[in-house]
Design an enzyme around this catalytic site. Structure first.
Site, short mmCIF file in Angstrom:
data_model
loop_
_atom_site.label_atom_id
_atom_site.label_comp_id
_atom_site.label_asym_id
_atom_site.label_seq_id
_atom_site.Cartn_x
_atom_site.Cartn_y
_atom_site.Cartn_z
N THR A 1 2.44 0.41 -4.93
CA THR A 1 2.97 -0.77 -5.61
C THR A 1 2.32 -1.01 -6.97
O THR A 1 3.00 -1.22 -7.97
CB THR A 1 2.79 -2.02 -4.72
OG1 THR A 1 3.28 -1.75 -3.41
CG2 THR A 1 3.52 -3.21 -5.32
N THR A 2 0.99 -1.01 -6.99
CA THR A 2 0.27 -1.28 -8.24
C THR A 2 0.60 -0.24 -9.30
O THR A 2 0.80 -0.56 -10.48
CB THR A 2 -1.24 -1.32 -7.99
OG1 THR A 2 -1.52 -2.23 -6.91
CG2 THR A 2 -2.00 -1.75 -9.22
N TRP A 3 0.70 1.00 -8.88
CA TRP A 3 0.99 2.10 -9.81
C TRP A 3 2.39 1.98 -10.38
O TRP A 3 2.58 2.08 -11.61
CB TRP A 3 0.80 3.43 -9.08
CG TRP A 3 0.84 4.64 -9.97
CD1 TRP A 3 0.58 4.70 -11.30
CD2 TRP A 3 1.17 5.97 -9.57
NE1 TRP A 3 0.71 5.99 -11.77
CE2 TRP A 3 1.06 6.79 -10.72
CE3 TRP A 3 1.51 6.56 -8.35
CZ2 TRP A 3 1.33 8.16 -10.68
CZ3 TRP A 3 1.75 7.92 -8.30
CH2 TRP A 3 1.66 8.71 -9.46
N ARG B 1 6.39 5.94 0.77
CA ARG B 1 5.19 6.74 0.96
C ARG B 1 5.14 7.30 2.38
O ARG B 1 5.56 6.64 3.34
CB ARG B 1 3.94 5.88 0.70
CG ARG B 1 2.66 6.71 0.63
CD ARG B 1 1.48 5.83 0.26
NE ARG B 1 0.27 6.63 0.06
CZ ARG B 1 -0.93 6.13 -0.18
NH1 ARG B 1 -1.10 4.82 -0.25
NH2 ARG B 1 -1.97 6.94 -0.34
N GLY C 1 -5.09 7.02 -4.07
CA GLY C 1 -4.06 7.37 -3.10
C GLY C 1 -3.84 8.87 -2.99
O GLY C 1 -2.82 9.40 -3.44
N HIS D 1 8.04 -7.24 -1.41
CA HIS D 1 7.79 -6.38 -0.26
C HIS D 1 8.84 -6.60 0.84
O HIS D 1 8.78 -5.94 1.87
CB HIS D 1 6.41 -6.68 0.34
CG HIS D 1 5.25 -6.17 -0.45
ND1 HIS D 1 5.24 -4.94 -1.07
CD2 HIS D 1 4.02 -6.72 -0.69
CE1 HIS D 1 4.07 -4.75 -1.67
NE2 HIS D 1 3.32 -5.82 -1.46
N ARG E 1 -7.04 1.86 -4.75
CA ARG E 1 -7.64 2.84 -3.84
C ARG E 1 -7.03 4.18 -4.21
O ARG E 1 -5.82 4.28 -4.38
CB ARG E 1 -7.33 2.50 -2.38
CG ARG E 1 -7.83 3.53 -1.37
CD ARG E 1 -7.49 3.09 0.06
NE ARG E 1 -7.94 4.07 1.05
CZ ARG E 1 -7.20 5.09 1.47
NH1 ARG E 1 -5.97 5.28 1.00
NH2 ARG E 1 -7.68 5.94 2.35
N SER F 1 -3.80 3.56 4.27
CA SER F 1 -4.06 2.70 3.13
C SER F 1 -3.95 1.23 3.53
O SER F 1 -4.77 0.39 3.12
CB SER F 1 -3.10 3.02 1.99
OG SER F 1 -3.49 2.38 0.80
N LYS G 1 0.82 -1.21 0.00
CA LYS G 1 0.00 0.00 0.00
C LYS G 1 0.85 1.27 0.00
O LYS G 1 0.56 2.23 0.69
CB LYS G 1 -0.98 0.00 1.17
CG LYS G 1 -1.79 -1.28 1.32
CD LYS G 1 -2.42 -1.73 0.01
CE LYS G 1 -3.44 -0.73 -0.53
NZ LYS G 1 -3.97 -1.14 -1.87
#
Length: 287
Positions: free
Chosen positions: A24-26, A108, A246, A86, A244, A116, A21
């Protein structure tokens, strides 16, 4: 353990490292679409993102590849091979550290990361019939260092120290700065991965198209996000769960001033003397 013993990293590999969170996905979407932009143009109808989520395009060592003592066949992956993890810097497979392959780390802000992570965890608690965890309880666990991959501050400082020691091998991004200027970070990412944008590509808008492709608005509208799933070691997870919005400083909508102050105090104490720029309140300072 299996990855440490069996994974062989050539210098061309690129490993995305993050805490959960933390964008990571981005960063996976940005890296994959940047590295593979020639074989998979952004506007192609068969772009992988139309059928696969970013976590299927760049897989985790610990969640997808080296699971259950399985040794995956990685020989068919195109060069540069892209992976994710991670785990803390000290726990990376030895060949990652020894080979000189590239590591991209995204850091972050402490409180936004916590919120998150708390929101994500509560989705699964509710799914499993458990009571949602209060934000105060989550903060207590967090400040005590009880996080899935160890204390937040140790994780960040491990990769920050590696970046300072080996800036050509470890790229250190701040999520807040990525949000402010994603195009500049995609440009740096391409250079770091060894596939810089040409003047012609920039002029015709390839870089900007990648930023748009990987935006929250676009990715959440894709069928692969709305209806797809990603197989992880603990089961299939709906791709939509990984998304989500961010928003920077969203923590102000969830944390009391007292709770935020507690987190800030720990962060300042743990990062003091590191030279790392951290966000306290809505401003940033050097520690």
């Amino acid at each position: 353990m299996v990855a440490d013993a069996c994974f062989a990293a050539p210098p061309s590999d690129v490993v995305v490292a993050t805490l959960p969170k933390s964008g990571t996905t981005w960063i996976k979407a940005l890296l994959y679409s940047t590295v593979h932009r020639r074989e998979h143009p952004v506007d192609s109808s068969d772009h992988p993102f139309n059928s696969l989520g970013p976590h299927e395009c760049i897989k985790f060592f610990e969640y997808q590849l080296y699971t259950g003592n399985r040794i995956p066949d990685l020989d068919e992956l195109p060069d540069p091979r892209l992976f994710a993890t991670h785990v803390p810097f000290a726990s990376l497979p030895r060949s990652v550290l020894a080979s000189g392959c590239k590591i991209v780390y995204v850091y972050r802000e402490t409180k936004d990361h916590l919120i998150s992570q708390w929101s994500f965890a509560n989705k699964f608690r509710v799914r499993d019939g458990l009571e949602p965890l209060s934000v105060e309880a989550a903060t207590g666990f967090f400040c005590d260092g009880l996080s899935p991959f160890g204390p937040y501050w140790d994780h960040v400082l491990g990769y920050w120290g590696a970046h300072l020691a080996h800036p050509g091998q470890v790229l250190f991004f701040r999520y807040e700065e990525m949000s402010r200027d994603p195009a500049a970070h995609v440009r740096r990412l391409a250079e770091f991965a060894g596939c810089p944008f040409s003047v012609e590509e920039e002029e015709v808008g390839v870089l900007d198209a990648i930023v748009k492709l990987c935006s929250f608005e676009n990715m959440t509208g894709l069928e692969a996000t709305k209806g797809g799933k990603t197989e992880l070691v603990f089961g299939a997870v709906e791709n939509s769960s990984f998304f989500r919005r961010g928003v920077v400083a969203d923590w102000v909508n969830h944390l009391s001033p007292e709770t935020a102050g507690r987190i800030n105090a720990v962060t300042e104490a743990r990062f003091r003397g590191s030279g790392l720029r951290v966000y306290i309140g809505l401003l940033h300072k050097f520690c």
